[in-house]
Design an enzyme around this catalytic site. Structure first.
Site, PDB file in Angstrom:
ATOM      1  N   GLU A  96       8.648  50.621 -33.932  1.00 35.26           N
ATOM      2  CA  GLU A  96       9.637  51.478 -33.266  1.00 35.26           C
ATOM      3  C   GLU A  96      10.882  50.657 -32.969  1.00 35.26           C
ATOM      4  OE1 GLU A  96      10.000  53.652 -28.880  1.00 35.26           O
ATOM      5  OE2 GLU A  96       8.039  53.347 -29.789  1.00 35.26           O
TER       6      GLU A  96
ATOM      7  N   ASP B 136      14.021  51.115 -30.759  1.00 36.50           N
ATOM      8  CA  ASP B 136      14.728  51.894 -29.748  1.00 36.50           C
ATOM      9  C   ASP B 136      16.201  51.523 -29.797  1.00 36.50           C
ATOM     10  OD1 ASP B 136      12.403  53.174 -28.781  1.00 36.50           O
ATOM     11  OD2 ASP B 136      11.905  51.421 -27.578  1.00 36.50           O
TER      12      ASP B 136
ATOM     13  N   GLU C 189      18.083  53.435 -25.385  1.00 31.48           N
ATOM     14  CA  GLU C 189      17.411  54.160 -24.310  1.00 31.48           C
ATOM     15  C   GLU C 189      18.279  54.012 -23.075  1.00 31.48           C
ATOM     16  OE1 GLU C 189      12.724  54.184 -25.051  1.00 31.48           O
ATOM     17  OE2 GLU C 189      13.513  52.164 -24.734  1.00 31.48           O
TER      18      GLU C 189
ATOM     19  N   HIS D 262      10.279  47.055 -31.437  1.00 30.55           N
ATOM     20  CA  HIS D 262       8.830  46.977 -31.210  1.00 30.55           C
ATOM     21  C   HIS D 262       8.139  46.805 -32.568  1.00 30.55           C
ATOM     22  CE1 HIS D 262       8.837  48.629 -26.993  1.00 30.55           C
ATOM     23  NE2 HIS D 262       9.937  49.231 -27.424  1.00 30.55           N
TER      24      HIS D 262
END
Length: 271
Positions: free
Chosen positions: A32, A34, A37, A48
């Protein structure tokens, strides 16, 4: 475990409808990225990586379940390596009003650059840079004064320093670091845009003090100015802010410098 369909199959086996959120036996594990955020008070971007390629339908230890105390035994880095400006020591970089470098009451352009070792699209990922454009100004990402003040982007070196300084498990390196993240990006990823809350820990990891079981002077636990408590719970947010909105537009993907007019690599610019 709360994903209802995984790789074309219903996640109905041992489905627990009383759990919050409802969950099934299987989990969905994948890398993942991001990109952004954020709310009005705090922001982070976080890779991640996972040690297995693609989407994996997991069970047991491979899922890295928190409730089984197996968070760091799973195939994916759940903590990630976050660049949160507030957590990195610059509390006046991002927030509401003219007193912040980046004013969240105004529109902004968020730019993320993925830099490879050899400058090619197929090279090893070595750096994830961030800058912003607001009111016609290019705003460089703040430097991590909570560390040694030398970093303002996500590199393997930054992540190692951050984990050591804050006393966190360096699962990012264990799961392959930026190289593994770059390989996932090369395989292709799906863009997801969402407005969400957090049943498990109330988004404290983004905008408040977290984890709660550490002394208040512990380095790295202050991630934003929000007080936490009842005001941060999904129940409170859904009851009192049902009209919360966010607008995303002009989303672009391309080579360095092609998505923001007049802007190329940050290290070639004078801000």
């Amino acid at each position: 475990h709360d994903v209802k369909w995984i790789k074309g199959e219903a996640n109905s086996l041992e489905w627990n409808n009383t759990h919050q959120p409802p969950i099934g036996k299987h989990g969905a594990c994948c890398a993942e990225m991001d990109i952004w955020e954020a709310n009005r008070r705090a922001t982070a971007y976080t890779p991640h990586p996972c040690n297995q390629p693609g989407l994996v339908k997991c069970t047991g230890v491979d899922c890295g379940d928190n409730e089984a105390n197996q968070r760091y035994q799973g195939m994916c880095d759940k903590d990630g390596c976050d660049y949160n400006n507030y957590r990195m020591g610059e509390e006046m970089f991002y927030g509401m009003g003219a007193g912040f470098d980046l004013d969240t009451t105004k529109p902004m352009t968020v730019v993320t650059q993925f830099i490879t070792e050899d400058g090619t699209d197929s090279g090893k990922l070595t750096d994830i840079k961030r800058f912003y454009v607001q009111d016609g100004r290019v705003i460089e990402n703040s430097y991590a004064s909570a560390l040694d003040g030398l970093d303002n982007s996500v590199t393997d070196g930054f992540c190692t320093k951050q984990k050591a300084a804050f006393g966190d498990v360096d699962d990012f390196s264990i799961k392959g670091g930026l190289e593994a993240m770059g390989q996932a990006l090369e395989r292709g990823m799906v863009l997801v845009i969402s407005l969400w809350d957090d049943i498990q820990v109330n988004m404290l990891w983004l905008d408040s003090t977290y984890p709660l079981n550490k002394p208040d002077d512990t380095p790295g636990i202050h991630r934003g100015p929000c007080p936490g408590g009842a005001a941060s719970t999904p129940k409170e947010l859904r009851a009192n802010h049902p009209d919360a909105t966010v607008k995303f537009n002009n989303i672009k993907v391309g080579t360095i410098g092609s998505t923001t007019q007049g802007v190329r690599r940050l290290d070639e610019m004078h801000v």
